[in-house]
Design an enzyme around this catalytic site. Sequence first.
Site, PDB file in Angstrom:
ATOM      1  CB  ALA A   1     -28.552  86.924   2.375  1.00 19.44           C
TER       2      ALA A   1
ATOM      3  CD  GLU B   1     -26.305  94.640   3.095  1.00 18.86           C
ATOM      4  OE1 GLU B   1     -26.646  93.439   3.047  1.00 18.86           O
ATOM      5  OE2 GLU B   1     -26.318  95.387   2.099  1.00 18.86           O
TER       6      GLU B   1
ATOM      7  N   GLY C   1     -25.334  90.496   4.480  1.00 20.77           N
ATOM      8  CA  GLY C   1     -26.583  90.887   5.144  1.00 20.77           C
ATOM      9  C   GLY C   1     -26.416  90.980   6.659  1.00 20.77           C
TER      10      GLY C   1
HETATM   11  C1  HXC Z   1     -25.498  79.902   3.752  1.00 24.33           C
HETATM   12  C2  HXC Z   1     -23.634  79.664   5.065  1.00 24.33           C
HETATM   13  C3  HXC Z   1     -23.337  81.055   4.933  1.00 24.33           C
HETATM   14  C4  HXC Z   1     -24.234  81.852   4.156  1.00 24.33           C
HETATM   15  C5  HXC Z   1     -21.817  80.160   6.164  1.00 24.33           C
HETATM   16  N1  HXC Z   1     -22.662  79.157   5.832  1.00 24.33           N
HETATM   17  N2  HXC Z   1     -22.196  81.309   5.625  1.00 24.33           N
HETATM   18  N3  HXC Z   1     -24.700  79.120   4.483  1.00 24.33           N
HETATM   19  N4  HXC Z   1     -25.294  81.232   3.588  1.00 24.33           N
HETATM   20  N5  HXC Z   1     -24.067  83.165   4.011  1.00 24.33           N
HETATM   21  C6  HXC Z   1     -22.590  77.751   6.212  1.00 24.33           C
HETATM   22  C7  HXC Z   1     -21.489  77.031   5.459  1.00 24.33           C
HETATM   23  O1  HXC Z   1     -21.959  76.618   4.198  1.00 24.33           O
HETATM   24  C8  HXC Z   1     -21.232  75.850   6.374  1.00 24.33           C
HETATM   25  O2  HXC Z   1     -22.264  74.906   6.194  1.00 24.33           O
HETATM   26  C9  HXC Z   1     -21.421  76.467   7.773  1.00 24.33           C
HETATM   27  O3  HXC Z   1     -22.213  77.635   7.586  1.00 24.33           O
HETATM   28  C10 HXC Z   1     -20.104  76.870   8.415  1.00 24.33           C
HETATM   29  O4  HXC Z   1     -19.390  77.703   7.504  1.00 24.33           O
HETATM   30  P1  HXC Z   1     -17.889  77.410   7.015  1.00 24.33           P
HETATM   31  O5  HXC Z   1     -17.719  78.078   5.711  1.00 24.33           O
HETATM   32  O6  HXC Z   1     -17.603  75.946   7.074  1.00 24.33           O
HETATM   33  O7  HXC Z   1     -17.056  78.147   8.160  1.00 24.33           O
HETATM   34  P2  HXC Z   1     -15.624  78.841   8.030  1.00 24.33           P
HETATM   35  O8  HXC Z   1     -14.682  77.991   7.234  1.00 24.33           O
HETATM   36  O9  HXC Z   1     -15.243  79.209   9.437  1.00 24.33           O
HETATM   37  O10 HXC Z   1     -15.874  80.177   7.186  1.00 24.33           O
HETATM   38  C11 HXC Z   1     -16.693  81.194   7.719  1.00 24.33           C
HETATM   39  C12 HXC Z   1     -17.057  82.237   6.613  1.00 24.33           C
HETATM   40  C13 HXC Z   1     -17.637  81.507   5.400  1.00 24.33           C
HETATM   41  C14 HXC Z   1     -15.785  83.004   6.223  1.00 24.33           C
HETATM   42  C15 HXC Z   1     -18.029  83.197   7.242  1.00 24.33           C
HETATM   43  O11 HXC Z   1     -18.678  80.631   5.854  1.00 24.33           O
HETATM   44  C16 HXC Z   1     -18.195  82.420   4.379  1.00 24.33           C
HETATM   45  O12 HXC Z   1     -17.447  82.998   3.598  1.00 24.33           O
HETATM   46  N6  HXC Z   1     -19.520  82.538   4.335  1.00 24.33           N
HETATM   47  C17 HXC Z   1     -20.210  83.335   3.332  1.00 24.33           C
HETATM   48  C18 HXC Z   1     -20.073  84.817   3.627  1.00 24.33           C
HETATM   49  C19 HXC Z   1     -20.763  85.639   2.569  1.00 24.33           C
HETATM   50  O13 HXC Z   1     -20.415  85.611   1.383  1.00 24.33           O
HETATM   51  N7  HXC Z   1     -21.778  86.422   2.948  1.00 24.33           N
HETATM   52  C20 HXC Z   1     -22.536  87.252   2.069  1.00 24.33           C
HETATM   53  C21 HXC Z   1     -23.734  86.493   1.566  1.00 24.33           C
HETATM   54  S1  HXC Z   1     -24.667  87.407   0.354  1.00 24.33           S
HETATM   55  P3  HXC Z   1     -21.934  73.340   5.967  1.00 24.33           P
HETATM   56  O14 HXC Z   1     -23.270  72.735   5.700  1.00 24.33           O
HETATM   57  O15 HXC Z   1     -20.963  73.278   4.843  1.00 24.33           O
HETATM   58  O16 HXC Z   1     -21.312  72.933   7.284  1.00 24.33           O
HETATM   59  C22 HXC Z   1     -25.533  88.536   1.231  1.00 24.33           C
HETATM   60  C23 HXC Z   1     -26.425  89.453   0.455  1.00 24.33           C
HETATM   61  C24 HXC Z   1     -27.199  90.352   1.358  1.00 24.33           C
HETATM   62  O17 HXC Z   1     -25.443  88.595   2.412  1.00 24.33           O
HETATM   63  C25 HXC Z   1     -28.300  91.072   0.654  1.00 24.33           C
HETATM   64  C26 HXC Z   1     -29.651  90.511   0.904  1.00 24.33           C
HETATM   65  C27 HXC Z   1     -30.128  90.493   2.324  1.00 24.33           C
END
Ligand code: HXC
Length: 259
Positions: free
Chosen positions: A67, A113, A110
Amino acid sequence: MSYEFILVHEELAPFVAGVQLNRPKELNALNLQLMSELRSALEDLDANDAVRAIVIFGNERAFAAGADIKQMAGKGAIDMLKIDQFSTWDSIRRIKKPIIAAVSGFALGGGCELTMLCDMIVASETAQFGQPEINIGVMPGAGGTQRLTKAVGKARAMEMVLTGNFISAEEAKEAGLINKVVPVELFLDEAIKLAKRVAEKSPIAIQLAKESVLKSFDSGLQEGLFFERKNFYTLFATEDQKEGMAAFIEKRKPDFKNK
Ligand code: HXC
């Protein structure tokens, strides 16, 4: 209908449509608009007689990294309750046609999921599945604790949900979370191939079979068995059942009419 964050492919192959998640710079983070576009596209495809199976995919780097954290960060509990984003997810759960997720790269939070909301999952060797919500102070909210546990069992689900560790495509396959692992250049083709196999069958039989398998998730065994039996009997009221069985006996390919 044109969308901002998804691309709809009405015919990836005969009777097979596709929906591509298309926010590549944000690793296809699932913001509210994307999810609502996805729901609307899937509902349209569900109502389209020229479509018998649907493939959802992202790109090589990411299926979806979860998400949209930036959209959620400032929200309070009541905001989240009022937004009620899960009604969109519930609508996707009610799509009657079979949906296959074609996954390469990240399928996290998400995103993971969403793959589990699909009926089958084909992944590239580079795919990574995870529920890393714990790392940002929350927990899975779109079925992760339930569907993941049912798919991979308590030990592995607990580890993924409590540590946030990712698992590889190979581990996901071995754990029973996904159907197939293929080289990265083939992940979409293989998913389409699987969709085509499903699309060859009687659509009405596929619909009731999908509904019956899903029933096992939300009912006890006896209730699920009665549900399955009712759908099984119902199929004997279809022309496709007559055609399918006649074709078998006559040693020819069936010509299903969805009737
Ligand atoms: C918003 C995101 C994002 C996310 C990545 N980005 N994941 N933005 N929400 N979930 C954005 C980053 O901010 C970044 O933007 C760009 O995408 C590239 O990501 P990087 O982090 O620079 O890439 P990398 O170093 O390769 O790392 C990849 C990654 C990391 C390991 C996937 O991005 C990450 O940990 N993302 C979050 C994963 C996460 O926690 N997901 C769960 C979310 S909560 P910029 O602008 O900086 O370039 C959830 C709840 C679900 O999902 C329930 C409700 C539906």
